[in-house]
Motif scaffolding. Structure first.
Motif, short mmCIF file in Angstrom:
data_model
loop_
_atom_site.label_atom_id
_atom_site.label_comp_id
_atom_site.label_asym_id
_atom_site.label_seq_id
_atom_site.Cartn_x
_atom_site.Cartn_y
_atom_site.Cartn_z
N GLU A 35 32.49 -0.62 19.91
CA GLU A 35 31.82 -0.43 18.63
C GLU A 35 31.43 -1.78 18.05
O GLU A 35 32.11 -2.79 18.29
CB GLU A 35 32.74 0.31 17.66
N GLU A 36 30.35 -1.78 17.32
CA GLU A 36 29.90 -2.99 16.63
C GLU A 36 30.51 -3.01 15.24
O GLU A 36 30.49 -2.01 14.53
CB GLU A 36 28.37 -3.01 16.55
N VAL A 37 31.08 -4.14 14.86
CA VAL A 37 31.68 -4.28 13.53
C VAL A 37 31.10 -5.51 12.83
O VAL A 37 30.67 -6.46 13.47
CB VAL A 37 33.22 -4.42 13.62
N GLY A 38 31.11 -5.45 11.49
CA GLY A 38 30.79 -6.63 10.69
C GLY A 38 29.33 -6.95 10.53
O GLY A 38 28.99 -8.00 9.98
N ASP A 39 28.44 -6.08 10.97
CA ASP A 39 27.01 -6.39 10.83
C ASP A 39 26.42 -5.70 9.61
O ASP A 39 25.22 -5.49 9.52
CB ASP A 39 26.26 -5.96 12.10
N ASP A 40 27.31 -5.32 8.67
CA ASP A 40 26.83 -4.55 7.52
C ASP A 40 27.09 -5.26 6.19
O ASP A 40 27.16 -4.63 5.15
CB ASP A 40 27.48 -3.17 7.50
N LEU A 41 27.26 -6.59 6.23
CA LEU A 41 27.49 -7.32 4.98
C LEU A 41 26.16 -7.88 4.46
O LEU A 41 26.01 -9.07 4.19
CB LEU A 41 28.50 -8.45 5.20
N GLN A 42 25.19 -7.03 4.34
CA GLN A 42 23.91 -7.43 3.77
C GLN A 42 24.00 -7.34 2.24
O GLN A 42 24.61 -6.43 1.70
CB GLN A 42 22.80 -6.50 4.28
N ASN A 43 23.39 -8.32 1.56
CA ASN A 43 23.39 -8.37 0.10
C ASN A 43 24.81 -8.56 -0.47
O ASN A 43 25.09 -8.12 -1.59
CB ASN A 43 22.76 -7.11 -0.51
N VAL A 44 25.69 -9.18 0.33
CA VAL A 44 27.00 -9.58 -0.18
C VAL A 44 26.98 -11.10 -0.26
O VAL A 44 26.88 -11.79 0.76
CB VAL A 44 28.15 -9.10 0.71
N GLY A 63 22.35 -2.17 -4.10
CA GLY A 63 21.64 -1.87 -2.84
C GLY A 63 22.45 -2.21 -1.60
O GLY A 63 22.10 -1.79 -0.50
N ALA A 64 23.52 -3.01 -1.79
CA ALA A 64 24.36 -3.36 -0.64
C ALA A 64 25.15 -2.15 -0.16
O ALA A 64 25.50 -1.26 -0.94
CB ALA A 64 25.30 -4.50 -1.01
N LYS A 65 25.47 -2.14 1.14
CA LYS A 65 26.29 -1.08 1.72
C LYS A 65 27.52 -1.71 2.33
O LYS A 65 27.42 -2.55 3.22
CB LYS A 65 25.51 -0.29 2.78
N LEU A 66 28.71 -1.31 1.86
CA LEU A 66 29.96 -1.90 2.31
C LEU A 66 30.42 -1.26 3.62
O LEU A 66 29.98 -0.16 3.98
CB LEU A 66 31.03 -1.74 1.23
N PRO A 67 31.32 -1.92 4.37
CA PRO A 67 31.78 -1.39 5.67
C PRO A 67 32.36 0.01 5.58
O PRO A 67 32.29 0.76 6.56
CB PRO A 67 32.84 -2.41 6.10
N GLY A 105 31.22 2.37 3.90
CA GLY A 105 30.16 3.32 3.61
C GLY A 105 29.74 3.37 2.15
O GLY A 105 28.78 4.06 1.80
N THR A 106 30.46 2.66 1.28
CA THR A 106 30.12 2.67 -0.14
C THR A 106 28.77 1.99 -0.37
O THR A 106 28.54 0.87 0.12
CB THR A 106 31.20 1.94 -0.95
N LYS A 107 27.88 2.65 -1.12
CA LYS A 107 26.60 2.06 -1.46
C LYS A 107 26.64 1.61 -2.92
O LYS A 107 27.00 2.39 -3.81
CB LYS A 107 25.47 3.08 -1.24
N VAL A 108 26.32 0.36 -3.15
CA VAL A 108 26.46 -0.24 -4.49
C VAL A 108 25.26 0.17 -5.35
O VAL A 108 24.10 -0.02 -4.96
CB VAL A 108 26.56 -1.78 -4.40
N ARG A 109 25.60 0.72 -6.52
CA ARG A 109 24.56 1.14 -7.47
C ARG A 109 24.90 0.59 -8.86
O ARG A 109 26.03 0.23 -9.12
CB ARG A 109 24.47 2.67 -7.54
N ARG A 110 23.91 0.57 -9.69
CA ARG A 110 24.13 0.23 -11.11
C ARG A 110 24.98 1.32 -11.73
O ARG A 110 24.73 2.50 -11.52
CB ARG A 110 22.78 0.11 -11.82
N ALA A 111 26.03 0.92 -12.46
CA ALA A 111 26.96 1.91 -12.99
C ALA A 111 27.32 1.58 -14.43
O ALA A 111 27.22 0.43 -14.87
CB ALA A 111 28.23 1.95 -12.12
N LYS A 112 27.78 2.61 -15.15
CA LYS A 112 28.27 2.42 -16.52
C LYS A 112 29.73 2.86 -16.53
O LYS A 112 30.05 4.01 -16.20
CB LYS A 112 27.46 3.23 -17.52
N ILE A 113 30.62 1.92 -16.86
CA ILE A 113 32.05 2.20 -16.86
C ILE A 113 32.57 2.08 -18.29
O ILE A 113 32.54 1.01 -18.88
CB ILE A 113 32.79 1.21 -15.94
N ARG A 114 33.00 3.23 -18.82
CA ARG A 114 33.52 3.29 -20.19
C ARG A 114 32.56 2.64 -21.19
O ARG A 114 32.93 1.82 -22.02
CB ARG A 114 34.89 2.65 -20.29
#
Length: 836
Positions: free
Chosen positions: A37-46, A96-100, A102-111
């Motif tokens: 398996e390929e690992v670590g090629d998903d740190l785009q926009n980090v 827009g980044a996608k973490l290893p 599978g989490t996709k980073v979006r604009r969020a409102k927390i409290r």
């Protein structure tokens, strides 16, 4: 086991080869690769971010409002990590980044407060399983000008790699492959590329020539269980997080990073396959290590906090006061390295594989270390393991120093294995011509030492890492050449097989025929009993001094003697079967062994082994005879074998037969009913017996012999086969009769002791006396009834026969048949028998 392609590339350059091809080559030549398996090629926009402002979240006591410089812009990002501090560098996943994971980073409102990214922990970026706080990049060893806001994290910490999954079963006999360097050695041989040394000679010499004011005293009490134990002491140790490369590689290979001293031992184990362990030197009393067997029931608390009870065959690592580790499996809690540890002892040992496996199974504690020790590791690896550990610790902790000379208790008695090899043999076994120079090149690429003794032969010295239950005979070397040469380079070719018919063993074929007859025609059920029989059964059949062949390694102390007959084995089944059926019929075909049999070859020293066919029937008869039923079975059996001359004779006739059944094999003759037994014979061959069992035998197993009776037959198949073969040679065939037969009956009253055979033979004797005359019209005679009782006097019986007459040239008239029939009747009267 898992392998890192990047790690392998440090030892042999394979970066230009497709990972899929590497997997295929290793599978075809070395061991089965389950996949990659390929690992670590998903740190785009980090990117690297610098925290420039930290404030408490107005709606939560555990959240922080941060402003982070990500190069060219400052973002508002909410953090929940307790180690969020101003002026620290941390990884930031932009929108827009996608973490290893599978989490996709979006604009969020927390409290009620917006967040424009995520600040990441090591676990979120797949570096380790640490999720206690942010990954503080300031703590990593990085060239400082590169650590600036906006820099791609992937450029500072290379994460892309290919991880190969190895089938552990395929390397069970290859202890050299339980580390990355072993597979690098294989790849170098497969692709013909240079193999870099795992550690430089300077690094090894530093350990071998180490000096210091302190000393480690190593004492091995059991050299069989521990052939070698090597240790060294290091000082100025600071227990902290390992470097990024170590953490990352351990994590992607399935090993949890803990802290530097522990990670180093795991890292070196994955690198060369040698397990290591680090002790807190202050916890080792008097700086002395003792390797000994555990005391029976000795308790040791291991690093997992479990108290474990050991047996006396387990191996322990101790100091003069206490046990500090279970050898080869897990360290003890009382010598664990802690935050206040300053000096450590690193040990590398070689243990008996069987001892480690037994202890691990008994404790239910299988570890990465025990898995490797079970495979018979090379004792030479211990020094290499220490050298690798010292190298890595000093790289991560430059202030660390060696405090003691290397302590190496080496009791291993490994001697070089030298194997002669003929290149022609290699080609013959592989089925393809392999040149001698190619063979030499392949073996040397695998680090075998090759000495070309002459133009045709060579002497191959096996390297130590392949000399532990792996390569030991010429065929092993042929396999080494074949797998590197490439099995796919050997053209498939059908073997040349002669079309000669297989050898036919007449006795085996005859046994199959007999088995079918007994099961199909006689409706007997086949059973198998042990060749060694229970003493409690044999005592019923044999006198106390009867010789037997004894087994040296019996399954039970009362089952030592090999059987002389199949009858006791069948008898032993009576008690079991009578519980389920009132009547049953059993047979068995097998070998019997007689140390004093007539067929024994006195010069060979071998016993007389014969193939026998035996049967036993049990019937609910109310105490009457069952002998005639088994006699009838045998008559059908002989008829199917075309053995027309077979007869039942008395035991006192035994001496007149040239080739004879071994009557001694059945044991005490009193076991067989004195009035209901007979020998089975044909001309000059006596091949078996038929008898009713003494009723007392049934009584001994709790069966009422006034209700049940049992009978047996026992046949020597070798002798029977000779009779059948002779009968087959004399067999004559005639065409089917074209004209009908005439059937007339006789009822002859004879004395009780006159046998049916005698009367039948007398009737047919008329045919033989007047062959070619009208008497030859007699075709056969068959009994169809026996009568005893009134009005016949006591001691008399009535035998009723059908006599069959026929002519071959025309239809026989009843008048013609009656003439012959009356002639026979007259002869019967003159003989003294009465016709009814």
């Amino acid at each position: 086991m898992k392998l890192s392609c990047n790690w392998l590339n440090e030892f042999v350059k394979i970066g230009d080869i497709d990972p899929g091809e590497l997997c295929l080559k290793l599978t075809m030549s070395t061991s089965e690769i389950e996949g990659f398996e390929e690992v670590g090629d998903d740190l785009q926009n980090v990117v690297v971010g610098k925290i420039v402002e930290v404030n408490r979240h107005p709606g939560s006591d555990k959240l922080f409002l941060t402003r982070i410089d990500v190069g060219g812009s400052v973002l508002d990002i909410i953090s929940g990590a307790p180690n969020t501090r101003k002026d620290t560098f941390v990884p930031v996943a932009l929108i827009g980044a996608k973490l290893p994971d599978g989490t996709k980073v979006r604009r969020a409102k927390i409290r009620g407060v917006e967040s424009f990214g995520i600040v990441c922990s090591e676990k979120e970026l797949g570096v380790s399983d640490d999720h206690t706080g942010l990954w503080i990049l300031d703590d990593e060893v990085i060239h400082q000008p590169l650590l600036k806001p906006g820099a791609q994290v992937a450029s500072l910490f290379p994460t892309k790699d290919y991880i190969f999954e190895i089938d552990n079963k395929s390397i069970t006999n290859r202890p050299d492959l339980w580390g990355h360097y072993g597979f690098a050695r294989e790849l170098a041989a497969i692709y013909g590329r240079k193999l870099n040394p795992v550690y430089s000679s300077d690094q090894v010499d530093e350990v071998l020539n180490a000096a210091g004011g302190r000393h480690i005293d190593v004492q091995i009490d059991d050299e069989k269980l521990c052939p070698r134990y090597t240790a060294i002491m290091l000082g100025n140790i600071q227990v902290r997080k390992s470097s990024y490369t170590v953490r990352r590689r351990l994590y992607t290979l399935g090993v949890r990073p803990i802290y530097n001293t522990v990670d180093v031992t795991n890292y070196v184990m994955l690198e060369i396959g040698q397990p290591l362990h680090a002790f807190d030197a202050s916890q080792i009393a008097k700086g002395r290590i003792i390797v000994r067997r555990a005391h029976e029931g000795e308790l040791v608390t291991t690093l997992d906090g479990m108290e474990r009870k050991l047996k006396g065959d387990s191996l322990l690592i101790t100091d003069p006061e206490k046990a500090v580790a279970i050898a080869g499996i897990m360290g003890g809690l009382n010598s664990e390295i802690s935050d206040v540890t300053n000096d450590i002892i690193i040990e590398a040992a070689n243990f008996n594989p069987v001892s480690i496996r037994r202890t691990a199974l008994r404790l239910g504690l299988r570890t990465e270390a025990s898995n490797r020790f079970e495979k018979s590791l090379d004792p030479e690896l211990t020094v290499m393991g220490i050298a690798g550990s010292v190298k890595l610790i000093k790289k991560m902790l430059p202030q660390a120093v060696i405090l003691s000379p290397l302590s190496d208790a080496n009791l291993s008695k490994g001697k070089k294995i030298e194997i002669p090899l003929d290149p022609d043999r290699v080609s013959r076994m592989l089925g393809v011509q392999v040149e001698k120079k190619s063979i030499v090149k392949i073996l040397r690429s695998l680090q075998f030492e090759v000495n070309e003794t002459d133009s045709k032969k060579m002497m191959v010295t096996v390297p130590s890492f392949r000399a532990t239950k792996d390569v030991s005979i010429p065929n092993d070397l042929v396999e080494e050449v074949g797998r590197i040469y490439g099995y796919d380079n050997i053209n498939p070719d059908l073997p040349r097989i002669s079309n000669d018919p297989p050898y036919r063993d007449d006795l085996v074929s005859f046994m199959r025929e007999v088995k079918l007859l007994l099961s199909n025609e006689l409706s007997l059920t086949e059973v198998y009993t042990y060749s060694f029989q229970d003493d409690s059964v044999l005592t019923h059949f044999y006198p106390g001094q009867t010789p037997f062949l004894n087994i040296k390694n019996p399954v039970s102390t009362n089952m030592v003697r090999l059987r002389r007959s199949l009858i006791p084995g069948l008898y032993s089944l009576v008690e079991k079967n009578i519980l389920y059926k009132n009547e049953f019929s059993l047979f068995e075909i097998g070998s019997v062994y007689n140390p004093e049999g007539a067929g024994t070859d006195k010069n060979s020293g071998l016993p007389d082994e014969r193939k026998m066919a035996s049967a036993l029937i049990v019937r609910k008869t109310g105490g009457s005879s069952v002998f005639f039923e088994i006699k009838g079975m045998l008559e059908v059996f002989f008829q199917k074998l075309y053995l027309t001359g077979a007869e039942f004779v008395t035991f006192d006739s035994l001496k007149k037969y040239g080739r004879c059944y071994d009557l001694n094999s059945i044991g005490d003759i009193g076991v067989y009913h004195s009035g209901r037994r007979a020998l089975l014979a044909d001309e000059d061959i006596c091949f078996g017996i038929a008898s009713e069992l003494n009723p007392g035998l049934l009584g001994r197993v709790g069966i009422d012999f006034n209700i049940y009776r049992a009978a047996i037959f026992d046949i020597d198949l070798g002798l029977l086969m000779k009779s059948v073969q002779r009968a087959n040679k004399a067999k004559k065939y005639s065409r089917l009769p074209r004209y009908p037969e005439v059937v007339l009956a006789f009822a002859v009253v004879v004395d009780e002791e006159v046998s049916v055979r005698e009367v039948r033979d007398y009737i047919l004797s008329r045919k033989m006396e007047r062959k070619g005359t009208s008497s030859s019209l007699i075709e056969r005679a068959a009994l169809f009834d026996i009568y005893r009782g009134k009005p016949l006097p006591q001691g008399k019986k009535n035998l009723a026969f059908n006599v069959y007459y026929r002519r071959d040239d025309r239809t026989l008239t009843e008048k013609e048949a009656n003439i012959v029939h009356e002639d026979i009747a007259e002869r019967i009267r003159k003989h003294g028998w009465e016709l009814r």
